[in-house]
Every structure is written in C-alpha cells, then in structure tokens.
Scaffold this motif. Sequence first.
Motif, mmCIF file in Angstrom:
data_model
loop_
_atom_site.group_PDB
_atom_site.id
_atom_site.type_symbol
_atom_site.label_atom_id
_atom_site.label_comp_id
_atom_site.label_asym_id
_atom_site.label_seq_id
_atom_site.Cartn_x
_atom_site.Cartn_y
_atom_site.Cartn_z
ATOM 1 N N SER A 247 0.960 -1.274 0.107
ATOM 2 C CA SER A 247 -0.136 -0.183 0.199
ATOM 3 C C SER A 247 0.923 1.248 0.011
ATOM 4 O O SER A 247 1.870 1.450 0.904
ATOM 5 C CB SER A 247 -0.932 0.020 1.219
ATOM 6 O OG SER A 247 -1.837 -1.149 1.109
ATOM 7 N N ILE A 248 0.909 1.927 -0.942
ATOM 8 C CA ILE A 248 1.801 3.191 -1.294
ATOM 9 C C ILE A 248 1.082 4.374 -1.289
ATOM 10 O O ILE A 248 -0.045 4.691 -1.946
ATOM 11 C CB ILE A 248 2.510 2.877 -2.572
ATOM 12 C CG1 ILE A 248 3.095 1.553 -2.750
ATOM 13 C CG2 ILE A 248 3.375 4.087 -2.820
ATOM 14 C CD1 ILE A 248 3.480 1.160 -3.838
ATOM 15 N N ARG A 249 1.741 5.426 -0.272
ATOM 16 C CA ARG A 249 1.370 6.847 -0.547
ATOM 17 C C ARG A 249 2.244 7.824 -1.016
ATOM 18 O O ARG A 249 3.491 7.514 -1.177
ATOM 19 C CB ARG A 249 1.025 7.378 1.105
ATOM 20 C CG ARG A 249 0.557 8.588 1.143
ATOM 21 C CD ARG A 249 0.225 8.872 2.670
ATOM 22 N NE ARG A 249 -0.454 8.061 3.249
ATOM 23 C CZ ARG A 249 -0.120 7.303 4.662
ATOM 24 N NH1 ARG A 249 1.154 7.297 4.678
ATOM 25 N NH2 ARG A 249 -0.764 6.568 4.873
ATOM 26 N N VAL A 250 1.565 8.445 -2.161
ATOM 27 C CA VAL A 250 2.530 9.176 -3.012
ATOM 28 C C VAL A 250 2.569 10.713 -2.789
ATOM 29 O O VAL A 250 1.440 11.265 -2.293
ATOM 30 C CB VAL A 250 1.842 8.920 -4.437
ATOM 31 C CG1 VAL A 250 2.756 10.015 -5.219
ATOM 32 C CG2 VAL A 250 1.995 7.667 -4.946
ATOM 33 N N ALA B 28 0.445 9.973 -8.907
ATOM 34 C CA ALA B 28 0.250 8.637 -8.745
ATOM 35 C C ALA B 28 0.395 7.793 -9.876
ATOM 36 O O ALA B 28 1.057 6.757 -9.924
ATOM 37 C CB ALA B 28 -1.208 8.267 -8.117
ATOM 38 N N ASP B 29 0.254 8.518 -11.044
ATOM 39 C CA ASP B 29 0.393 8.083 -12.507
ATOM 40 C C ASP B 29 1.744 7.679 -12.756
ATOM 41 O O ASP B 29 2.288 6.494 -13.326
ATOM 42 C CB ASP B 29 -0.144 8.561 -13.387
ATOM 43 C CG ASP B 29 -0.137 7.955 -14.789
ATOM 44 O OD1 ASP B 29 -0.861 6.940 -14.993
ATOM 45 O OD2 ASP B 29 0.505 8.849 -15.695
ATOM 46 N N SER B 30 2.681 8.520 -12.340
ATOM 47 C CA SER B 30 4.126 8.455 -12.516
ATOM 48 C C SER B 30 4.855 7.273 -11.697
ATOM 49 O O SER B 30 5.601 6.609 -12.131
ATOM 50 C CB SER B 30 4.867 9.951 -12.484
ATOM 51 O OG SER B 30 4.956 10.444 -11.110
ATOM 52 N N VAL B 31 4.237 7.429 -10.555
ATOM 53 C CA VAL B 31 4.846 6.496 -9.561
ATOM 54 C C VAL B 31 4.443 4.771 -9.951
ATOM 55 O O VAL B 31 4.992 3.847 -10.101
ATOM 56 C CB VAL B 31 4.362 6.600 -7.945
ATOM 57 C CG1 VAL B 31 4.787 5.261 -7.345
ATOM 58 C CG2 VAL B 31 4.874 8.025 -7.808
ATOM 59 N N ALA B 32 3.034 4.713 -10.316
ATOM 60 C CA ALA B 32 2.453 3.592 -10.918
ATOM 61 C C ALA B 32 3.125 2.948 -12.284
ATOM 62 O O ALA B 32 3.652 2.198 -12.170
ATOM 63 C CB ALA B 32 1.102 3.678 -11.316
ATOM 64 N N ARG B 33 3.706 3.922 -13.020
ATOM 65 C CA ARG B 33 4.423 3.662 -13.961
ATOM 66 C C ARG B 33 5.767 3.157 -14.007
ATOM 67 O O ARG B 33 6.375 2.364 -14.280
ATOM 68 C CB ARG B 33 4.367 4.571 -15.180
ATOM 69 C CG ARG B 33 2.996 4.968 -16.052
ATOM 70 C CD ARG B 33 2.946 5.868 -16.905
ATOM 71 N NE ARG B 33 1.633 6.515 -17.398
ATOM 72 C CZ ARG B 33 1.106 5.971 -18.286
ATOM 73 N NH1 ARG B 33 1.281 4.553 -18.666
ATOM 74 N NH2 ARG B 33 -0.257 6.144 -18.571
ATOM 75 N N ALA B 34 6.194 3.917 -12.851
ATOM 76 C CA ALA B 34 7.569 3.197 -12.604
ATOM 77 C C ALA B 34 7.574 2.069 -11.949
ATOM 78 O O ALA B 34 8.477 1.107 -12.208
ATOM 79 C CB ALA B 34 8.284 4.504 -11.591
ATOM 80 N N ASP C 196 -2.581 5.926 -2.205
ATOM 81 C CA ASP C 196 -2.865 6.246 -3.581
ATOM 82 C C ASP C 196 -2.698 5.004 -4.468
ATOM 83 O O ASP C 196 -3.202 4.877 -5.370
ATOM 84 C CB ASP C 196 -1.644 7.440 -3.971
ATOM 85 C CG ASP C 196 -1.827 8.478 -3.016
ATOM 86 O OD1 ASP C 196 -3.138 9.146 -2.920
ATOM 87 O OD2 ASP C 196 -1.072 8.928 -2.297
ATOM 88 N N LEU C 197 -1.901 3.962 -4.268
ATOM 89 C CA LEU C 197 -1.456 2.969 -4.900
ATOM 90 C C LEU C 197 -1.470 1.640 -4.114
ATOM 91 O O LEU C 197 -1.038 1.671 -3.156
ATOM 92 C CB LEU C 197 -0.225 3.100 -5.782
ATOM 93 C CG LEU C 197 0.015 4.433 -6.546
ATOM 94 C CD1 LEU C 197 1.599 4.341 -6.928
ATOM 95 C CD2 LEU C 197 -0.691 4.104 -7.877
ATOM 96 N N ILE C 198 -1.927 0.484 -4.963
ATOM 97 C CA ILE C 198 -1.714 -0.816 -4.327
ATOM 98 C C ILE C 198 -0.913 -1.661 -5.459
ATOM 99 O O ILE C 198 -1.009 -1.396 -6.734
ATOM 100 C CB ILE C 198 -3.083 -1.543 -4.401
ATOM 101 C CG1 ILE C 198 -3.966 -0.805 -3.298
ATOM 102 C CG2 ILE C 198 -2.934 -3.090 -3.836
ATOM 103 C CD1 ILE C 198 -3.386 -0.723 -1.950
ATOM 104 N N ALA C 199 0.071 -2.398 -5.133
ATOM 105 C CA ALA C 199 0.891 -3.088 -5.796
ATOM 106 C C ALA C 199 1.158 -4.367 -5.245
ATOM 107 O O ALA C 199 1.277 -4.662 -3.901
ATOM 108 C CB ALA C 199 2.364 -2.532 -6.041
ATOM 109 N N GLY D 144 8.769 9.934 -5.300
ATOM 110 C CA GLY D 144 7.593 10.202 -5.307
ATOM 111 C C GLY D 144 6.877 9.284 -4.054
ATOM 112 O O GLY D 144 5.606 9.655 -3.642
ATOM 113 N N ILE D 145 7.535 8.263 -3.820
ATOM 114 C CA ILE D 145 6.757 7.383 -2.789
ATOM 115 C C ILE D 145 7.120 8.152 -1.260
ATOM 116 O O ILE D 145 8.332 8.299 -1.100
ATOM 117 C CB ILE D 145 7.576 6.136 -2.920
ATOM 118 C CG1 ILE D 145 6.900 5.354 -4.107
ATOM 119 C CG2 ILE D 145 7.035 5.223 -1.767
ATOM 120 C CD1 ILE D 145 7.554 3.781 -4.492
#
Length: 169
Positions: free
Chosen positions: A71-74, A79-85, A103-106, A129-130
Amino acid sequence: MELDAIDVIDRKIIDQLRIDGRRSFGEIGRYVGLSEGSVRARYKRLLSLGVVQVVGMPNPTKMGWVEAHLSIRVRGATADSVARALSAFPEVKYVGTCIGSFDLIADVRFETSDDLGRFLTETVRRVQGIDAIETATVMEVLKDEYVWAGFRDPVNRPTRPHPGSVTGA
C-alpha cells in the motif's frame, strides 16, 4: 474503450471464461446462443480492447514464492508517474490506483524473503514520489477466485434454449 462496446453476450462469454479459461468457443457458444465462429470473433475483439486476458494463475505460496501487497502513499509526484515506474519492475505483478489512505496498491512476487527485503529497501526507495509503504506479506493463499455469479445472470444458464432442447409444458 467505450463501455457501450461490451454487450450482454460479451459479458456472458467473459463469465464462461472465468469458469474455465480453456473452455472451447463451441461450448461457450452453446451457452450464449452463438456459433463457435461468432464467439471466436467476439473473444478476439475483447482481447484487442484489453477487456479480457486468459492466463494460468499459479498459487504463489505452493510454488514456494514470497508474495506481498504494498500500500503506497505518493507525495511530490503524480500517482500515475509512480505507478508507471513500479510497473517497469518485473517483480511487480499488479499496480492499481485507489482512493483511501493510500494512492496505489501493488502486488509483488519474489523467490525469497531476502529478495523482497532488498526490493523494498534498495529498489522501491529510489522511486521518486513514494512517501510511505505499508507491506503485507502473504503467508498462505486461502482463496484466489475469479468466478462469481456473473454480470447479470447466473453463468450456467443459457441465453436462449439449447438447440434441440424441449421447452414449454
């Protein structure tokens, strides 16, 4: 992709594939009331639209792998740039944006817990950004299922009577 491009028959085809991704187009056609060729054409269209993906799903813990949910907070980036990375790393199997505390789940998968530790401390920390990561390591998979009651109708009920079936009373 337009949601209007997916109709009731497409949804029933998807339901049949969720039950068994190796089910033949002929068998699916009997359930939805179409020919094998029509189901094949719809399947190819659904693939090209990115609506479906038929894959074999291993059980990671039975394979001896270490799987974790991140679970990631940006902050300081989108969020899109971190998700793409994150998506560029082969160990990352799933990335989704979400609303809530994070903001993201991975989902990530490794051969050993040491590999997971190195990924978290060395690799992910370099992603711009993380701000924070909460990690939950999967100890045992109790249920991992993509079959449910369907989009609109029970999945084993045909759209129209099977050829040769007797109807009426």
